[in-house]
Design a protein around this motif. Structure first.
Motif, PDB file in Angstrom:
ATOM      1  N   THR A 164      29.327  54.415  42.654  1.00 27.31           N
ATOM      2  CA  THR A 164      28.090  54.791  43.347  1.00 27.31           C
ATOM      3  C   THR A 164      28.231  54.612  44.853  1.00 27.31           C
ATOM      4  O   THR A 164      27.823  55.479  45.636  1.00 27.31           O
ATOM      5  CB  THR A 164      26.912  53.952  42.820  1.00 27.31           C
ATOM      6  OG1 THR A 164      26.748  54.188  41.415  1.00 27.31           O
ATOM      7  CG2 THR A 164      25.617  54.299  43.545  1.00 27.31           C
TER       8      THR A 164
ATOM      9  N   GLY B 267      30.167  57.362  46.232  1.00 23.10           N
ATOM     10  CA  GLY B 267      29.365  58.568  46.335  1.00 23.10           C
ATOM     11  C   GLY B 267      28.492  58.576  47.573  1.00 23.10           C
ATOM     12  O   GLY B 267      28.376  59.602  48.261  1.00 23.10           O
ATOM     13  N   ILE B 268      27.889  57.424  47.880  1.00 22.07           N
ATOM     14  CA  ILE B 268      27.029  57.335  49.073  1.00 22.07           C
ATOM     15  C   ILE B 268      27.843  57.581  50.341  1.00 22.07           C
ATOM     16  O   ILE B 268      27.414  58.307  51.250  1.00 22.07           O
ATOM     17  CB  ILE B 268      26.341  55.951  49.122  1.00 22.07           C
ATOM     18  CG1 ILE B 268      25.367  55.806  47.947  1.00 22.07           C
ATOM     19  CG2 ILE B 268      25.627  55.751  50.452  1.00 22.07           C
ATOM     20  CD1 ILE B 268      24.801  54.412  47.790  1.00 22.07           C
TER      21      ILE B 268
ATOM     22  N   LYS C 286      30.258  61.472  49.297  1.00 21.06           N
ATOM     23  CA  LYS C 286      29.787  62.716  48.691  1.00 21.06           C
ATOM     24  C   LYS C 286      28.302  62.992  48.888  1.00 21.06           C
ATOM     25  O   LYS C 286      27.880  64.150  48.779  1.00 21.06           O
ATOM     26  CB  LYS C 286      30.099  62.708  47.178  1.00 21.06           C
ATOM     27  CG  LYS C 286      31.566  62.987  46.851  1.00 21.06           C
ATOM     28  CD  LYS C 286      31.759  63.152  45.361  1.00 21.06           C
ATOM     29  CE  LYS C 286      33.188  63.594  45.043  1.00 21.06           C
ATOM     30  NZ  LYS C 286      33.471  64.971  45.462  1.00 21.06           N
ATOM     31  N   TRP C 287      27.504  61.975  49.076  1.00 22.87           N
ATOM     32  CA  TRP C 287      26.055  62.163  49.037  1.00 22.87           C
ATOM     33  C   TRP C 287      25.398  61.999  50.411  1.00 22.87           C
ATOM     34  O   TRP C 287      24.244  61.595  50.507  1.00 22.87           O
ATOM     35  CB  TRP C 287      25.430  61.185  48.044  1.00 22.87           C
ATOM     36  CG  TRP C 287      25.988  61.330  46.651  1.00 22.87           C
ATOM     37  CD1 TRP C 287      26.559  62.424  46.087  1.00 22.87           C
ATOM     38  CD2 TRP C 287      26.024  60.301  45.661  1.00 22.87           C
ATOM     39  NE1 TRP C 287      26.953  62.156  44.815  1.00 22.87           N
ATOM     40  CE2 TRP C 287      26.630  60.861  44.499  1.00 22.87           C
ATOM     41  CE3 TRP C 287      25.592  58.972  45.617  1.00 22.87           C
ATOM     42  CZ2 TRP C 287      26.828  60.132  43.331  1.00 22.87           C
ATOM     43  CZ3 TRP C 287      25.780  58.248  44.462  1.00 22.87           C
ATOM     44  CH2 TRP C 287      26.397  58.827  43.318  1.00 22.87           C
ATOM     45  N   ASN C 288      26.133  62.299  51.460  1.00 24.05           N
ATOM     46  CA  ASN C 288      25.544  62.307  52.807  1.00 24.05           C
ATOM     47  C   ASN C 288      24.989  60.948  53.229  1.00 24.05           C
ATOM     48  O   ASN C 288      23.953  60.855  53.884  1.00 24.05           O
ATOM     49  CB  ASN C 288      24.408  63.321  52.875  1.00 24.05           C
ATOM     50  CG  ASN C 288      24.701  64.430  53.839  1.00 24.05           C
ATOM     51  OD1 ASN C 288      25.751  64.470  54.451  1.00 24.05           O
ATOM     52  ND2 ASN C 288      23.759  65.324  53.958  1.00 24.05           N
TER      53      ASN C 288
ATOM     54  N   ARG D 139      21.541  57.214  49.092  1.00 25.24           N
ATOM     55  CA  ARG D 139      21.555  56.853  47.667  1.00 25.24           C
ATOM     56  C   ARG D 139      20.446  57.618  46.952  1.00 25.24           C
ATOM     57  O   ARG D 139      19.269  57.466  47.286  1.00 25.24           O
ATOM     58  CB  ARG D 139      21.345  55.350  47.489  1.00 25.24           C
ATOM     59  CG  ARG D 139      21.493  54.875  46.041  1.00 25.24           C
ATOM     60  CD  ARG D 139      21.153  53.393  45.909  1.00 25.24           C
ATOM     61  NE  ARG D 139      21.424  52.939  44.552  1.00 25.24           N
ATOM     62  CZ  ARG D 139      22.499  52.263  44.185  1.00 25.24           C
ATOM     63  NH1 ARG D 139      23.424  51.953  45.090  1.00 25.24           N
ATOM     64  NH2 ARG D 139      22.664  51.887  42.933  1.00 25.24           N
ATOM     65  N   PRO D 140      20.790  58.470  45.998  1.00 28.63           N
ATOM     66  CA  PRO D 140      19.750  59.206  45.276  1.00 28.63           C
ATOM     67  C   PRO D 140      18.803  58.254  44.549  1.00 28.63           C
ATOM     68  O   PRO D 140      19.214  57.173  44.110  1.00 28.63           O
ATOM     69  CB  PRO D 140      20.550  60.054  44.277  1.00 28.63           C
ATOM     70  CG  PRO D 140      21.928  60.125  44.852  1.00 28.63           C
ATOM     71  CD  PRO D 140      22.150  58.829  45.555  1.00 28.63           C
TER      72      PRO D 140
ATOM     73  N   ILE E  49      20.299  58.077  39.648  1.00 27.42           N
ATOM     74  CA  ILE E  49      21.720  58.405  39.560  1.00 27.42           C
ATOM     75  C   ILE E  49      22.137  58.379  38.096  1.00 27.42           C
ATOM     76  O   ILE E  49      22.355  57.307  37.525  1.00 27.42           O
ATOM     77  CB  ILE E  49      22.574  57.409  40.372  1.00 27.42           C
ATOM     78  CG1 ILE E  49      22.074  57.305  41.809  1.00 27.42           C
ATOM     79  CG2 ILE E  49      24.047  57.839  40.350  1.00 27.42           C
ATOM     80  CD1 ILE E  49      22.787  56.260  42.630  1.00 27.42           C
TER      81      ILE E  49
ATOM     82  N   PRO F 190      32.083  59.502  41.523  1.00 27.59           N
ATOM     83  CA  PRO F 190      30.845  60.199  41.857  1.00 27.59           C
ATOM     84  C   PRO F 190      31.061  61.705  41.852  1.00 27.59           C
ATOM     85  O   PRO F 190      32.160  62.190  42.115  1.00 27.59           O
ATOM     86  CB  PRO F 190      30.544  59.700  43.272  1.00 27.59           C
ATOM     87  CG  PRO F 190      31.896  59.430  43.853  1.00 27.59           C
ATOM     88  CD  PRO F 190      32.764  58.963  42.726  1.00 27.59           C
TER      89      PRO F 190
ATOM     90  N   PHE G 124      29.006  65.652  42.843  1.00 23.18           N
ATOM     91  CA  PHE G 124      27.914  66.417  43.422  1.00 23.18           C
ATOM     92  C   PHE G 124      28.226  67.872  43.133  1.00 23.18           C
ATOM     93  O   PHE G 124      29.019  68.497  43.814  1.00 23.18           O
ATOM     94  CB  PHE G 124      27.800  66.152  44.922  1.00 23.18           C
ATOM     95  CG  PHE G 124      26.605  66.802  45.573  1.00 23.18           C
ATOM     96  CD1 PHE G 124      25.599  67.405  44.828  1.00 23.18           C
ATOM     97  CD2 PHE G 124      26.480  66.806  46.949  1.00 23.18           C
ATOM     98  CE1 PHE G 124      24.497  67.991  45.432  1.00 23.18           C
ATOM     99  CE2 PHE G 124      25.383  67.394  47.578  1.00 23.18           C
ATOM    100  CZ  PHE G 124      24.395  67.987  46.811  1.00 23.18           C
TER     101      PHE G 124
ATOM    102  N   LYS H 143      23.705  65.184  41.358  1.00 23.98           N
ATOM    103  CA  LYS H 143      24.496  64.026  41.758  1.00 23.98           C
ATOM    104  C   LYS H 143      24.516  63.010  40.623  1.00 23.98           C
ATOM    105  O   LYS H 143      23.527  62.843  39.913  1.00 23.98           O
ATOM    106  CB  LYS H 143      23.902  63.384  43.011  1.00 23.98           C
ATOM    107  CG  LYS H 143      23.794  64.322  44.198  1.00 23.98           C
ATOM    108  CD  LYS H 143      23.060  63.675  45.365  1.00 23.98           C
ATOM    109  CE  LYS H 143      22.883  64.647  46.522  1.00 23.98           C
ATOM    110  NZ  LYS H 143      22.124  64.051  47.649  1.00 23.98           N
TER     111      LYS H 143
END
Length: 245
Positions: free
Chosen positions: A61, A64-65, A68-70, A73-74, A77, A145, A147, A152
Motif C-alpha cells: 500500500t 502504491g501511494i 502509483k496513486w499520486n 491513499r485511496p 483499498i 499495488p 492502478f 486502485k
C-alpha cells in the motif's frame, strides 16, 4: 541457503490449495489475459502467516501511494485477503465449505512467468497430477499495488509452490475407467424398459452373454376384415404381412 525477502514478499506456513491451476495459464471467465493461479487457504490458527501477510499488504500500500496513486491513499483499498467464514466480495455469496476456518487469498502469475512447483525435497514436480485442488503446500507470494481501468488496489503474485503432503481432493475425483467398466465384466446390468433382460453368461465364460434360448413370444391380434397378424414385442406395432403388392 536462505534469502532475504522484501517487505512485500511472504512464504506461508502450510496451507491448502484450491482452484489450483499452476501448470497451464488460463484466461479468467470475465475475460483478460491467461494466467496461472491458485486460491490459498490459510488456517486461522496460523497467526504468524497472517501477520506477515498483513504487513506485506501494508508495505505494498505504501508503494502504491508513493509510486502509483499520486501520493494519495485511496479511501478504500481492495486487497486479496478475505475471511473464509464470510462472503465473497465478487457476488456476496458464502465461500465454499473448504474455506471455513481459513483466510482466503487468490494469487496469480502472468503467462510468461509460470510459478516454480517443487516437492518437499525441492525437486521440480513434473507429474502435474501431483498438484491438485486439496493438496497441502508452502507458497511463496508477493503483494503489489495496481492502478488499472480506474481501479486502485493490492494484488497478489504467485511465485512458487512447495508441495508438503497430499490431501482430500476438493470437488471430487473422477472414477477410474477400469472400475466403471468392470461392472459390465462382472455381469452386472441395468434392465432397459422395452428390452429383454440379458441372460447369464455361458458356463465358464466370464462376461459373455448368450441370446435367449427361446424365441421372443408372439401375440395374435385381429385386424379388420378378420385378418390375423402378429405384434412386434419390441415396438408394440402390428407386423403387416407381405401381401405381394
Amino acid at each position: 541457503m536462505s534469502v532475504n525477502l522484501t517487505q512485500t514478499e511472504v512464504v506461508t506456513g502450510e496451507v491448502r490449495l484450491s482452484y489450483c491451476n499452476v501448470f497451464t495459464a488460463r484466461a479468467p471467465q470475465s475475460g483478460g489475459d491467461p494466467k496461472f493461479s491458485a486460491t490459498i487457504l490459510i488456517p486461522k490458527s496460523d497467526t504468524a502467516t497472517l501477520q506477515r501477510i498483513q504487513s506485506a499488504i501494508e508495505a505494498a500500500t505504501q508503494n502504491g501511494i508513493s509510486k502509483k496513486w499520486n501520493s494519495q491513499r485511496p479511501p478504500v483499498i481492495p486487497n486479496p485477503l478475505h475471511d473464509g467464514d464470510g462472503v465473497r466480495p465478487s457476488d456476496g455469496a458464502e465461500f465454499g465449505p473448504e474455506c471455513k476456518g481459513h483466510w482466503v487469498i487468490t494469487a496469480s502469475a502472468n503467462q510468461d512467468r509460470p510459478p516454480q512447483v517443487v516437492d518437499a525435497q525441492r525437486n521440480p514436480i513434473i507429474n502435474q497430477a501431483m498438484v491438485y485442488s486439496g493438496v497441502y503446500a508452502h507458497v511463496y507470494i508477493n503483494f503489489y499495488p495496481y492502478f488499472a481501468a480506474g481501479k486502485k488496489g493490492i494484488g497478489c503474485g504467485l511465485n512458487a509452490i512447495q508441495k508438503t503432503r497430499d490431501g482430500e481432493a476438493l470437488g471430487g475425483v473422477a472414477k477410474d475407467a477400469n472400475d466403471v467398466f468392470g461392472v459390465v465384466a462382472q455381469g452386472q446390468q441395468t434392465d432397459i424398459p422395452g428390452q429383454m433382460p440379458l441372460q447369464a453368461p455361458y458356463p465358464g465364460q466370464q462376461g459373455q452373454y448368450q441370446a435367449p434360448q427361446a424365441p421372443y413370444p408372439t401375440y395374435q391380434a385381429t385386424m379388420p376384415h378378420g385378418m390375423s397378424t402378429q405384434i412386434d414385442p419390441i415396438t408394440g406395432q402390428p407386423i403387416v404381412p407381405n401381401m405381394g403388392y
